[in-house]
Motif scaffolding. Structure first.
Motif, short mmCIF file in Angstrom:
data_model
loop_
_atom_site.label_atom_id
_atom_site.label_comp_id
_atom_site.label_asym_id
_atom_site.label_seq_id
_atom_site.Cartn_x
_atom_site.Cartn_y
_atom_site.Cartn_z
N ALA A 128 2.67 5.96 -5.97
CA ALA A 128 2.74 5.80 -7.42
C ALA A 128 1.40 5.97 -8.11
O ALA A 128 1.31 5.84 -9.34
CB ALA A 128 3.32 4.43 -7.76
N SER A 129 0.34 6.25 -7.36
CA SER A 129 -0.99 6.31 -7.94
C SER A 129 -1.16 7.53 -8.84
O SER A 129 -0.60 8.60 -8.60
CB SER A 129 -2.05 6.36 -6.82
OG SER A 129 -3.34 6.49 -7.35
N ASN A 130 -1.96 7.35 -9.91
CA ASN A 130 -2.30 8.46 -10.79
C ASN A 130 -3.47 9.28 -10.27
O ASN A 130 -3.75 10.36 -10.80
CB ASN A 130 -2.63 7.92 -12.19
CG ASN A 130 -1.42 7.29 -12.86
OD1 ASN A 130 -0.30 7.76 -12.69
ND2 ASN A 130 -1.65 6.23 -13.62
N VAL B 246 0.81 -1.22 0.00
CA VAL B 246 0.00 0.00 0.00
C VAL B 246 0.85 1.27 0.00
O VAL B 246 0.55 2.20 -0.77
CB VAL B 246 -0.99 -0.02 1.18
CG1 VAL B 246 -1.68 1.34 1.33
CG2 VAL B 246 -2.04 -1.10 0.97
N PRO B 247 1.88 1.43 0.84
CA PRO B 247 2.64 2.70 0.81
C PRO B 247 3.19 3.04 -0.56
O PRO B 247 3.09 4.18 -1.02
CB PRO B 247 3.75 2.46 1.84
CG PRO B 247 3.17 1.45 2.79
CD PRO B 247 2.35 0.55 1.94
N GLU C 20 -5.13 11.75 -7.82
CA GLU C 20 -4.58 12.83 -7.00
C GLU C 20 -4.86 12.61 -5.51
O GLU C 20 -4.01 12.88 -4.67
CB GLU C 20 -5.14 14.17 -7.46
CG GLU C 20 -4.61 14.65 -8.80
CD GLU C 20 -3.09 14.85 -8.78
OE1 GLU C 20 -2.56 15.25 -7.71
OE2 GLU C 20 -2.45 14.60 -9.79
N SER C 21 -6.06 12.13 -5.19
CA SER C 21 -6.40 11.92 -3.78
C SER C 21 -5.52 10.84 -3.17
O SER C 21 -5.00 10.99 -2.05
CB SER C 21 -7.88 11.55 -3.65
OG SER C 21 -8.71 12.60 -4.11
N LEU C 22 -5.35 9.72 -3.88
CA LEU C 22 -4.52 8.63 -3.36
C LEU C 22 -3.06 9.06 -3.26
O LEU C 22 -2.37 8.71 -2.29
CB LEU C 22 -4.65 7.40 -4.25
CG LEU C 22 -6.03 6.72 -4.27
CD1 LEU C 22 -6.02 5.52 -5.21
CD2 LEU C 22 -6.43 6.27 -2.88
N LYS C 23 -2.59 9.79 -4.24
CA LYS C 23 -1.20 10.26 -4.17
C LYS C 23 -1.00 11.21 -3.00
O LYS C 23 0.03 11.17 -2.32
CB LYS C 23 -0.84 10.95 -5.49
CG LYS C 23 0.64 11.29 -5.59
CD LYS C 23 0.98 11.78 -6.99
CE LYS C 23 2.48 12.05 -7.09
NZ LYS C 23 2.85 12.53 -8.45
#
Length: 683
Positions: free
Chosen positions: A460-462, A454-455, A464-467
């Protein structure tokens, strides 16, 4: 190094070692081999798509070309010699899959070099494999037990032997069995002597090898810190996945050894080109099954086998409950700000209009009534106060004011009713329930550092909220439990992220059920499966058994039992955890449950060797079961559905403490099987 280079190197090693050419088969042996191959192509392998691979010694046989021509006339054959065989030359569907049949003919030790080449990748895995050894001096059992050969679900070996001066072919295969220390291995099982027409059909030629594991012990790649699937309890490990494995083990006749924790204390992720944690144990440390919380991902699907998904879940967030708003503000809570604005504007407008109409009507008369008194007449109706001093000349206006009085009564009643509710129940501010709201809030997130993906995935997520959440993530160390995470949640500075089921458990363990809540949104939801090493031949057998438990509702029942046991009797009739996103737990445990990372010494001292459930002790005609508390009708149906024998006549079940006798019927696979329920005292 390329595959061609590997072949050249292995050939050079064989030549330098001074390997002797095998003895040339006699005319009788050659004739017998041709009869065997012709029988195979004309009977069990007729109309099969087949891959025929032969060594150099077989190719120079004077009659091999005749046999090869017969194969081409009856089947769809792709033919290659071992020396020229390259996996890159074949599409995957020709060398891998349940519908692929491979025939390997050999009479020299060249076959070992060929098998070692195939072992370099996971590509070779035909569902049906026929081995024909036409030279009695070749170590055929060694071929049969080669790791590449054992990949195939169905296999048979025909080995040439000399018996009483006569050449014969003996058929055999490899069945699972208990080896040294009971660990799962494979033992040669004789099928008898080949005779023309003996293996007339494909089912005669290939027998299913995994209906009985013969008391073998499967080594688990596990971590007993994964509530409710597998977790520490007392001096051992338990959980819903372990119970499901108990049921499957009873049917398939195997037991297992639990690994309390992986060697590197990582969960199991692909890092720097290698697998860590439990996935690394499967690949490098001779473990055979992982039943912990693992998603199906492209990387895991590439390097491991996996079962049908048995559950779907994601990672949740636990946050502190915001404190209730001040009690004095309850006077304003019944109406929203928009409604309050409309009420005030309406009162002012109606008051002004009433005063204007009154003055216009009585402008030629002398009247001491001022505008303030007229406005109070309008306002008093809104607060449900009577008018005691009204002008005598306004009788016509009573009809005009009738709708206003009616509207005022409705509004005041609505306000009073809502006010009672808000004065009785504390009012909390709006909670964070979505990932986007959490990313915008002045709250960081925290997670225990035990090697989860998960970290890295957040950063690396595209999205914006997850990043943003990944940038606000603070990790705390393994070995101290979840107390640091609980303190940060209680302080209101962080949201704790963890798998949804485990998060429910930690909420209770940390005594945060009354001061925290679990957010409705989840991240990285996926399908959970059990994982096995790549090309494990019994993956399908384990998968079908697990799917039967899922379809029968037994997995859900086991999951709920473990959740209810941990959360207390108050949730016995509620749907706990998955599928009930609105539920908030308000219980406190009185017993101690070990959380992830707590008490490492106790974990290392814990061993689980061959634990077996007492249910489902199978005999030839009966199913005998005990322990009434664990009896489940769905389990009986699952057991009968997976029995290797075709027609069980009766099921005998001993349960309870009273003597009574009754006959019931359960539909199994479209047939009615009588179940004799005998309640015997003293069991």
């Amino acid at each position: 190094m390329s595959e061609t280079a590997w072949i050249l190197v292995l050939l050079a090693i064989v030549q330098l070692s001074g390997a002797q050419a095998p003895l040339r088969p006699s005319l009788e042996q050659t004739s017998l081999t041709n009869l065997l191959l012709q029988d195979l192509v004309e009977n069990p392998l007729r109309d099969e798509y087949m891959l025929l691979v032969h060594d150099s010694a077989s190719e120079v046989s004077s009659s091999f070309s005749v046999v090869a021509a017969a194969f081409r006339s009856h089947t769809s054959v792709v033919m290659s010699s071992m020396a020229d065989f390259r996996l890159d030359d074949f599409p995957t569907h020709q060398v891998q899959g349940p519908n692929v049949t491979a025939l390997v003919v050999f009479s020299s030790d060249e076959v070992f070099m060929f098998l070692d080449y195939l072992q370099l990748t996971f590509t070779w895995n035909p569902g049906h494999l026929v081995l024909v050894c036409s030279n009695s001096s070749v170590d055929a059992p060694r071929v049969l037990h080669h790791a590449v050969v054992l990949r195939s679900l169905y296999l048979v070996l025909f080995q040439l032997e000399q018996r009483r001066g006569r050449a014969i072919y003996k058929a055999s295969d490899a069945l699972p069995s208990a080896g040294q220390n009971g660990q799962l291995t494979f033992a040669t099982s004789l099928r008898g002597q080949w005779k023309k027409g003996r293996f007339a059909t494909k089912s005669d030629l290939f027998r299913y090898r995994f209906g009985d594991f013969r008391k073998a012990v499967i080594a688990l790649a596990s971590w007993c810190d994964d509530f409710p699937f597998i977790y520490l309890a007392g001096e051992g490990c338990k959980g819903s996945s372990l119970q499901a494995l108990d049921y499957i083990g009873e049917v398939l006749n195997f037991s297992y050894i639990v690994q309390v924790e992986p060697q590197d204390l990582n969960w199991g992720d692909f890092e720097n080109g290698n697998w860590t944690g439990m996935m690394g144990d499967l690949m490098f440390h001779n473990k055979q099954l992982a039943i912990n919380y693992f998603y199906i991902t492209p990387e895991r699907g590439r390097d491991f086998d996996f079962t049908f998904p048995y559950e779907a879940e994601g990672f949740g967030f636990m946050l502190r409950l915001p404190p209730p708003l001040p009690q004095w503000k309850s006077l304003l809570y019944p109406f929203s700000s928009v409604i309050w604005g409309l009420v005030v504007a309406t009162v002012v407008f109606v008051g002004i209009m009433f005063a204007g109409l009154y003055k216009l009507q009585n402008h030629h008369q002398k009247d001491s009534t001022d505008a303030t008194a007229l406005f109070l007449i309008i306002f008093s109706s809104m607060v449900r106060q009577s008018v005691s001093n009204a002008p005598t000349s306004w009788a016509w206006m009573r009809v005009w004011l009738g709708p206003w009085w009616l509207a005022s009564i409705i509004v005041s009643l609505a306000y009073t009713c809502n006010l009672i509710a808000f004065l009785t129940i504390p009012v909390y501010p709006e909670r964070i329930e979505t990932v986007s709201d959490l990313a915008k809030a002045d709250v960081r997130i925290t997670m225990q550092d035990y090697g989860n993906f998960v970290p890295r995935a957040l950063l690396a997520s595209n999205d914006e909220s997850l990043k943003t959440l990944g940038e606000k993530l603070d990790l705390f160390g393994y070995g101290v439990g979840y107390v640091p995470g609980g303190r940060m949640v209680l302080a209101g500075t962080h949201a704790l992220i963890e798998t949804k089921s485990y998060l429910f458990n930690q909420q209770i363990i940390l005594n945060l059920s009354k001061t925290s809540y679990i957010m409705k949104d989840e991240v990285y939801s996926g399908h959970l499966s059990w994982f096995l090493p790549k090309n494990t031949p019994y993956t399908d057998r384990i998968s079908r058994s697990l799917q039967s438990l899922r379809e029968g509702g037994i997995l859900l029942k086991l999951y709920r039992e473990h959740m209810e046991a941990a959360l207390g009797p108050a949730v016995q009739d509620k749907k706990v955890g998955r599928g009930d996103k609105s539920m908030e737990l308000t219980l406190v445990l009185n017993h101690q449950t070990t959380g992830r990372g707590l008490d490492p010494a106790r974990r290392r001292a814990c061993t689980m060797c061959g634990r077996r459930n007492s249910m489902g002790v199978k005999t030839s005609r009966f199913l005998c079961a005990s322990q009434a508390s664990t009896f489940n009708r769905n389990f009986v149906s699952f057991y009968l559905h997976n029995l290797p024998s075709s027609n069980p006549r009766c099921v005998l079940i001993y349960i309870g403490n009273r003597r009574t006798l009754s006959i019931q019927f359960v539909a199994v696979c479209g047939k009615f099987v009588p179940i004799l329920l005998v309640l015997v005292e003293g069991i």
